[in-house]
Design a protein around this motif. Structure first.
Motif, PDB file in Angstrom:
ATOM      1  N   UNK A 108       0.860  -1.174   0.000  1.00 20.24           N
ATOM      2  CA  UNK A 108       0.000   0.000   0.000  1.00 20.24           C
ATOM      3  C   UNK A 108       0.901   1.231   0.000  1.00 20.24           C
ATOM      4  N   UNK A 109       0.595   2.182  -0.878  1.00 22.23           N
ATOM      5  CA  UNK A 109       1.378   3.417  -0.997  1.00 22.23           C
ATOM      6  C   UNK A 109       0.522   4.573  -0.499  1.00 22.23           C
ATOM      7  N   UNK A 110       1.064   5.329   0.431  1.00 21.82           N
ATOM      8  CA  UNK A 110       0.354   6.477   1.000  1.00 21.82           C
ATOM      9  C   UNK A 110       1.155   7.745   0.719  1.00 21.82           C
ATOM     10  N   UNK A 111       0.521   8.687   0.052  1.00 14.74           N
ATOM     11  CA  UNK A 111       1.161   9.956  -0.307  1.00 14.74           C
ATOM     12  C   UNK A 111       0.513  11.099   0.470  1.00 14.74           C
ATOM     13  N   UNK A 112       1.323  11.877   1.169  1.00 12.92           N
ATOM     14  CA  UNK A 112       0.848  13.039   1.923  1.00 12.92           C
ATOM     15  C   UNK A 112       1.645  14.258   1.494  1.00 12.92           C
ATOM     16  N   UNK A 113       0.952  15.306   1.108  1.00 13.74           N
ATOM     17  CA  UNK A 113       1.596  16.545   0.673  1.00 13.74           C
ATOM     18  C   UNK A 113       0.956  17.704   1.423  1.00 13.74           C
ATOM     19  N   UNK A 114       1.769  18.597   1.936  1.00  7.78           N
ATOM     20  CA  UNK A 114       1.266  19.805   2.587  1.00  7.78           C
ATOM     21  C   UNK A 114       1.938  21.008   1.939  1.00  7.78           C
ATOM     22  N   UNK A 115       1.201  22.094   1.827  1.00 12.53           N
ATOM     23  CA  UNK A 115       1.721  23.275   1.149  1.00 12.53           C
ATOM     24  C   UNK A 115       1.074  24.527   1.732  1.00 12.53           C
ATOM     25  N   UNK A 116       1.739  25.630   1.522  1.00 11.17           N
ATOM     26  CA  UNK A 116       1.219  26.922   1.966  1.00 11.17           C
ATOM     27  C   UNK A 116       0.294  27.452   0.874  1.00 11.17           C
ATOM     28  N   UNK A 117      -0.962  27.634   1.197  1.00 13.06           N
ATOM     29  CA  UNK A 117      -1.942  28.077   0.200  1.00 13.06           C
ATOM     30  C   UNK A 117      -1.598  29.493  -0.259  1.00 13.06           C
ATOM     31  N   UNK A 118      -1.404  29.699  -1.553  1.00  7.06           N
ATOM     32  CA  UNK A 118      -1.128  31.050  -2.041  1.00  7.06           C
ATOM     33  C   UNK A 118      -2.271  31.997  -1.700  1.00  7.06           C
ATOM     34  N   UNK A 119      -1.936  33.215  -1.362  1.00  7.72           N
ATOM     35  CA  UNK A 119      -2.938  34.205  -0.986  1.00  7.72           C
ATOM     36  C   UNK A 119      -4.030  34.335  -2.050  1.00  7.72           C
ATOM     37  N   UNK A 120      -3.632  34.247  -3.302  1.00  8.16           N
ATOM     38  CA  UNK A 120      -4.589  34.424  -4.387  1.00  8.16           C
ATOM     39  C   UNK A 120      -5.605  33.281  -4.452  1.00  8.16           C
ATOM     40  N   UNK A 121      -5.263  32.115  -3.852  1.00 14.93           N
ATOM     41  CA  UNK A 121      -6.170  30.973  -3.872  1.00 14.93           C
ATOM     42  C   UNK A 121      -6.935  30.793  -2.557  1.00 14.93           C
ATOM     43  N   UNK A 122      -6.698  31.676  -1.597  1.00 10.14           N
ATOM     44  CA  UNK A 122      -7.403  31.568  -0.316  1.00 10.14           C
ATOM     45  C   UNK A 122      -8.927  31.553  -0.459  1.00 10.14           C
ATOM     46  N   UNK A 123      -9.519  32.348  -1.373  1.00 13.86           N
ATOM     47  CA  UNK A 123     -10.982  32.325  -1.494  1.00 13.86           C
ATOM     48  C   UNK A 123     -11.547  30.963  -1.886  1.00 13.86           C
ATOM     49  N   UNK A 124     -10.721  30.100  -2.517  1.00 14.69           N
ATOM     50  CA  UNK A 124     -11.217  28.783  -2.930  1.00 14.69           C
ATOM     51  C   UNK A 124     -10.508  27.670  -2.177  1.00 14.69           C
ATOM     52  N   UNK A 125      -9.910  27.996  -1.016  1.00 13.75           N
ATOM     53  CA  UNK A 125      -9.124  27.014  -0.272  1.00 13.75           C
ATOM     54  C   UNK A 125      -9.957  25.789   0.128  1.00 13.75           C
ATOM     55  N   UNK A 126     -11.232  26.003   0.484  1.00 11.94           N
ATOM     56  CA  UNK A 126     -12.066  24.873   0.912  1.00 11.94           C
ATOM     57  C   UNK A 126     -12.332  23.904  -0.232  1.00 11.94           C
ATOM     58  N   UNK A 127     -12.408  24.420  -1.446  1.00 15.00           N
ATOM     59  CA  UNK A 127     -12.619  23.555  -2.613  1.00 15.00           C
ATOM     60  C   UNK A 127     -11.310  22.994  -3.140  1.00 15.00           C
TER      61      UNK A 127
END
Length: 229
Positions: free
Chosen positions: A180-199
Motif C-alpha cells: 500500500x502506498x500512501x502519499x501526503x503533501x502539505x503546502x502553503x496556500x497562495x494568498x490568491x487561492x485563499x478564497x477557494x481554499x475549501x474547494x
C-alpha cells in the motif's frame, strides 16, 4: 475561458509556530507575486518591507526616527494537507525504487511538469507544477531537498525555496508481492487561492489519487520488465 497566470513564492526568513503536527510545518511570511496573462496585463503582489530607521547626529545627542510602516501588513498563510493512498500489486521494494526515481514522476503525476535532480547535489531537485486549478491556469516552482529516507518504507522531502511545501510517501507491505502506498503533501496556500481554499483540498486530493492510479500502472510495467530480465 481560463486566464493564464503565474504565482511565484519567495519565502522570508521569519517563521511561526508549526501548524501541522504530522509534518512539522511552519507557516512563513512570504513575498508572493501573482501575474495575470489577461489583456490588461494586471499584476497583484503582497510584500513585506522592513521599516528603515533614520539617524541624525548633533553636537549633543543622537535621535532616531520611527521606522516607516510597511506598505502591506504581513499575512500568515494557511497551510493545507492533502493525502491519498492506493494498493499496488508489486513488492514494497519495487514501488519504493520507482518512486525514488524523481525525474520519472512527471510520467505518472500529470500536474508535475518537470523534475530536475541537481548533478552536483543529488539530494536536491527543482520542480515545476503547471495545471488548470479551478478554472485558473497556474504555475509554481520550488527547490526541494530529499530528507534521509527509510529504505522500502519512507521517502520524504521539504522545499527550500519557491512554493513552501513538504510531504512524504510511505510504503506498507500487504504481501510479498503487493503493498500500500500512501502519499501526503502539505503546502502553503497562495494568498490568491485563499478564497477557494475549501474547494482546493478535495480537488487536489483527487489529482493525487489519479496520479497514484497512474503510478500503479507504471510500477507494474517496471516490475514486469525485471521479471523478464
Amino acid at each position: 475561458m481560463a486566464t493564464g497566470a503565474s504565482c511565484y513564492y519567495h519565502p522570508a526568513a521569519g517563521r511561526g509556530n508549526p501548524s501541522s503536527p504530522s509534518l512539522g510545518l511552519r507557516p512563513s511570511q512570504s513575498k508572493v507575486v501573482f501575474t495575470s496573462g489577461g489583456g490588461g496585463g494586471s499584476r497583484w503582489w503582497m510584500r513585506r518591507r522592513r521599516g528603515e530607521g533614520m539617524t541624525s547626529r548633533g553636537s549633543i545627542s543622537i535621535s532616531r526616527a520611527r521606522a516607516r510602516p510597511a506598505l502591506f501588513s504581513p499575512v500568515a498563510m494557511e497551510w493545507q494537507e492533502c493525502s491519498a493512498e492506493i494498493e499496488v500489486d508489486v513488492p514494497c521494494s519495487v514501488a519504493y525504487q520507482c518512486y525514488s526515481e524523481r525525474e520519472t514522476i512527471p510520467q505518472w503525476m500529470p500536474f508535475i511538469s518537470t523534475v530536475e535532480v541537481l548533478e552536483d547535489k543529488p539530494d536536491l531537485s527543482r520542480w515545476t507544477l503547471k495545471y488548470a486549478i479551478l478554472g485558473q491556469d497556474v504555475e509554481f516552482s520550488w527547490l526541494a531537498r530529499n530528507m534521509t529516507p527509510t529504505k522500502n518504507q519512507k521517502i520524504h522531502w521539504r522545499s527550500l525555496e519557491g512554493l513552501p511545501n513538504r510531504g512524504a510517501v510511505r510504503f506498507f507491505p500487504k504481501s510479498p508481492s503487493s503493498c500500500r502506498v500512501q502519499l501526503t503533501v502539505a503546502y502553503e496556500v497562495p494568498e490568491i487561492l485563499n478564497p477557494v481554499a475549501s474547494a482546493l483540498k478535495p480537488f487536489l486530493e483527487g489529482l493525487l489519487f489519479n496520479g497514484l492510479e497512474r503510478f500503479v500502472a507504471y510500477a507494474k510495467q517496471q516490475y514486469s520488465k525485471t521479471l523478464k530480465s
